[in-house]
Design an enzyme around this catalytic site. Structure first.
Site, PDB file in Angstrom:
ATOM      1  N   GLN A 152      29.365  31.860  50.854  1.00 20.29           N
ATOM      2  CA  GLN A 152      28.103  31.189  50.578  1.00 20.29           C
ATOM      3  C   GLN A 152      28.298  29.690  50.384  1.00 20.29           C
ATOM      4  O   GLN A 152      29.429  29.234  50.226  1.00 20.29           O
ATOM      5  CB  GLN A 152      27.485  31.784  49.297  1.00 20.29           C
ATOM      6  CG  GLN A 152      28.426  31.784  48.116  1.00 20.29           C
ATOM      7  CD  GLN A 152      28.130  32.901  47.116  1.00 20.29           C
ATOM      8  OE1 GLN A 152      27.047  33.483  47.108  1.00 20.29           O
ATOM      9  NE2 GLN A 152      29.106  33.228  46.290  1.00 20.29           N
ATOM     10  N   HIS A 203      21.723  35.420  30.142  1.00 17.51           N
ATOM     11  CA  HIS A 203      22.997  36.078  29.833  1.00 17.51           C
ATOM     12  C   HIS A 203      22.876  36.974  28.589  1.00 17.51           C
ATOM     13  O   HIS A 203      23.416  38.085  28.560  1.00 17.51           O
ATOM     14  CB  HIS A 203      24.107  35.026  29.682  1.00 17.51           C
ATOM     15  CG  HIS A 203      24.440  34.374  30.989  1.00 17.51           C
ATOM     16  ND1 HIS A 203      24.746  33.035  31.112  1.00 17.51           N
ATOM     17  CD2 HIS A 203      24.488  34.886  32.244  1.00 17.51           C
ATOM     18  CE1 HIS A 203      24.979  32.756  32.384  1.00 17.51           C
ATOM     19  NE2 HIS A 203      24.828  33.865  33.099  1.00 17.51           N
ATOM     20  N   GLU A 212      33.633  40.321  41.183  1.00 12.98           N
ATOM     21  CA  GLU A 212      32.963  39.162  41.778  1.00 12.98           C
ATOM     22  C   GLU A 212      33.486  38.971  43.184  1.00 12.98           C
ATOM     23  O   GLU A 212      34.699  38.996  43.423  1.00 12.98           O
ATOM     24  CB  GLU A 212      33.223  37.917  40.931  1.00 12.98           C
ATOM     25  CG  GLU A 212      32.973  36.586  41.557  1.00 12.98           C
ATOM     26  CD  GLU A 212      31.532  36.352  41.985  1.00 12.98           C
ATOM     27  OE1 GLU A 212      31.323  36.056  43.180  1.00 12.98           O
ATOM     28  OE2 GLU A 212      30.639  36.458  41.131  1.00 12.98           O
ATOM     29  N   ASP A 238      24.838  41.419  37.678  1.00 14.40           N
ATOM     30  CA  ASP A 238      24.449  40.002  37.574  1.00 14.40           C
ATOM     31  C   ASP A 238      24.603  39.377  38.955  1.00 14.40           C
ATOM     32  O   ASP A 238      25.488  38.562  39.214  1.00 14.40           O
ATOM     33  CB  ASP A 238      25.337  39.307  36.545  1.00 14.40           C
ATOM     34  CG  ASP A 238      24.998  37.829  36.421  1.00 14.40           C
ATOM     35  OD1 ASP A 238      25.803  37.075  35.850  1.00 14.40           O
ATOM     36  OD2 ASP A 238      23.934  37.430  36.965  1.00 14.40           O
ATOM     37  N   SER A 239      23.734  39.820  39.851  1.00 10.29           N
ATOM     38  CA  SER A 239      23.833  39.389  41.254  1.00 10.29           C
ATOM     39  C   SER A 239      22.953  38.170  41.484  1.00 10.29           C
ATOM     40  O   SER A 239      22.156  37.792  40.628  1.00 10.29           O
ATOM     41  CB  SER A 239      23.314  40.526  42.136  1.00 10.29           C
ATOM     42  OG  SER A 239      21.919  40.674  41.904  1.00 10.29           O
ATOM     43  N   PRO A 256      25.482  37.573  50.583  1.00  7.79           N
ATOM     44  CA  PRO A 256      26.410  38.611  50.127  1.00  7.79           C
ATOM     45  C   PRO A 256      25.801  39.541  49.098  1.00  7.79           C
ATOM     46  O   PRO A 256      26.256  40.666  48.909  1.00  7.79           O
ATOM     47  CB  PRO A 256      27.559  37.813  49.520  1.00  7.79           C
ATOM     48  CG  PRO A 256      26.972  36.488  49.146  1.00  7.79           C
ATOM     49  CD  PRO A 256      25.921  36.217  50.203  1.00  7.79           C
TER      50      PRO A 256
HETATM   51  N1  SAM Z   1      21.735  34.573  37.384  1.00  2.00           N
HETATM   52  C1  SAM Z   1      21.878  34.444  38.729  1.00  2.00           C
HETATM   53  C2  SAM Z   1      20.653  34.917  39.449  1.00  2.00           C
HETATM   54  O1  SAM Z   1      19.910  35.714  38.892  1.00  2.00           O
HETATM   55  O2  SAM Z   1      20.402  34.476  40.524  1.00  2.00           O
HETATM   56  C3  SAM Z   1      23.118  35.126  39.191  1.00  2.00           C
HETATM   57  C4  SAM Z   1      24.273  34.467  38.782  1.00  2.00           C
HETATM   58  S1  SAM Z   1      25.809  34.986  39.343  1.00  2.00           S
HETATM   59  C5  SAM Z   1      26.452  33.438  39.670  1.00  2.00           C
HETATM   60  C6  SAM Z   1      25.677  35.777  40.892  1.00  2.00           C
HETATM   61  C7  SAM Z   1      27.038  36.131  41.451  1.00  2.00           C
HETATM   62  O3  SAM Z   1      26.991  37.279  42.296  1.00  2.00           O
HETATM   63  C8  SAM Z   1      27.653  35.018  42.318  1.00  2.00           C
HETATM   64  O4  SAM Z   1      28.831  34.548  41.699  1.00  2.00           O
HETATM   65  C9  SAM Z   1      27.962  35.696  43.652  1.00  2.00           C
HETATM   66  O5  SAM Z   1      29.141  35.228  44.284  1.00  2.00           O
HETATM   67  C10 SAM Z   1      28.078  37.145  43.211  1.00  2.00           C
HETATM   68  N2  SAM Z   1      27.903  38.106  44.291  1.00  2.00           N
HETATM   69  C11 SAM Z   1      27.032  38.031  45.338  1.00  2.00           C
HETATM   70  N3  SAM Z   1      27.169  39.107  46.147  1.00  2.00           N
HETATM   71  C12 SAM Z   1      28.147  39.890  45.597  1.00  2.00           C
HETATM   72  C13 SAM Z   1      28.731  41.137  45.956  1.00  2.00           C
HETATM   73  N4  SAM Z   1      28.332  41.809  47.045  1.00  2.00           N
HETATM   74  N5  SAM Z   1      29.682  41.661  45.141  1.00  2.00           N
HETATM   75  C14 SAM Z   1      30.084  40.996  44.020  1.00  2.00           C
HETATM   76  N6  SAM Z   1      29.585  39.788  43.633  1.00  2.00           N
HETATM   77  C15 SAM Z   1      28.617  39.260  44.408  1.00  2.00           C
END
Ligand code: SAM
Length: 314
Positions: A31, A62, A106, A156-157, A163
């Site tokens: 990304q 959080h 992650e 927490d996606s 992705p």
């Molecule tokens: N609070 C934020 C929101 O609601 O938009 C989310 C924050 S957190 C930074 C989201 C995380 O999910 C990112 O670090 C991203 O890289 C991770 N992520 C995205 N797709 C993923 C997957 N398939 N498996 C694991 N982590 C993933």
């Protein structure tokens, strides 16, 4: 002249934030990532043009992602966080003394590395805690293949794009259910119901087909422009949604989970009291189950007092 960075998620309107200083910007394997300083919001993380967090208001999301499921559980020992590479949810999870091990899966290592470097106040010492296990990989594949069992799974996606799209599917939720211990809890981020009711409807419907209890709850995340933010709570244990503020307050005191800036026992219970337009989306999402006779009607006012009004028995 300062650069202005645009959030490009909403098709017909845009939010622009002043970047007083761009700290890091890269196209990772997964990304586009940019971290910058803004005079109002502090340090901001954006992924693929969507604001993920700011150091000024991250505590809201959080705390509500971590403490609502963990305070509902009597003894949350084993926790899985999917996504959450910024470390904010992990920080809050580790405040519960009963947690023996917290696994964070992650997909993008760059998110973790840059969190530690550019906004260390968010993860704090969470990544170095002896109870923490970090897995770099796709959360979908992780839950599909794990033989571990968890008391709570916290997803927490990011939004259902890129992705993260796979983390908003019924198949993924079904694998999460399989990886939960009996009576465990799954919590997912569920977007902005005012702007994206379809997201809440789709997730609630999918969870309603898999779990006995589905209860979306809300929080007010200032940097997610567009009204209250929804999280979804799914479990087979009805009692987890019947805890009143007095009981939650006793639990918080006993666990010594202190200095919270958003979560309160009353706020926990109140977060499940949905405004009518959100309640209608939830009822609609579960109406399919009702037709198939798998779910009674949305709880009425009387019972709602005991159980969160939005809770629907599937
Ligand atoms: N609070 C934020 C929101 O609601 O938009 C989310 C924050 S957190 C930074 C989201 C995380 O999910 C990112 O670090 C991203 O890289 C991770 N992520 C995205 N797709 C993923 C997957 N398939 N498996 C694991 N982590 C993933």
């Amino acid at each position: 002249m300062d650069r202005w960075i645009e959030e490009t998620f909403h098709p017909h309107w845009r939010v622009r934030l002043e970047a007083a200083r761009v700290l890091h910007e890269v196209k990772t394997e997964h990304q586009h990532l940019v971290i910058f300083e803004n005079p109002t919001w502090g340090t901001v993380l954006m992924l693929d043009g969507v604001c993920q967090l700011t150091t000024s208001d991250e505590f809201v999301y959080h705390e509500m992602m971590a403490h609502v499921p963990l305070m509902a559980l009597e003894r949350p020992k084993r926790v899985l966080i999917i996504g959450g590479g910024d470390g904010g949810v992990l920080r809050e999870v580790l405040k519960h003394p009963a947690v023996l091990k917290a696994t964070l899966c992650e997909i993008d290592r760059t998110v973790i590395d840059t969190a530690r470097q550019y906004y260390p106040s968010i993860p704090g010492a969470a990544f170095d805690d002896a109870r923490t296990e970090v897995v770099i990989g796709d959360g979908r594949a992780y839950v599909a293949n794990t033989d571990q069992r968890f008391d709570a799974i916290i997803v927490d996606s990011s939004e259902p794009i890129g992705p993260s799209a796979v983390l908003h599917t019924r198949e993924f939720f079904a694998d999460c259910r399989r990886a939960l211990k009996k009576g465990g809890v799954l919590v997912t981020q569920n977007g902005l119901p005012f702007l994206f009711p379809a997201h809440l409807r789709a997730t609630t419907s999918a969870l309603g087909q898999l779990f006995k209890r589905v209860a979306p709850y809300l929080c007010t995340q200032p940097c997610y422009f567009g009204g209250p933010f929804a999280l979804n709570f799914a479990t087979d244990d009805k009692h987890l949604l019947k805890l009143d503020a007095k009981h939650l307050a006793k639990r918080q005191k006993k666990r010594g989970v202190a200095e919270l800036k958003y979560w309160t026992p009353e706020g926990h219970v109140g977060a499940f009291a949905l405004p009518a337009y959100v309640r209608a989306v939830v009822a609609d999402a579960l109406s399919g189950e009702q037709e198939r006779g798998e779910a009674p009607a949305v709880a009425d006012g009387g019972e709602a007092a005991a159980a969160p009004p939005s809770a629907v028995e599937a």
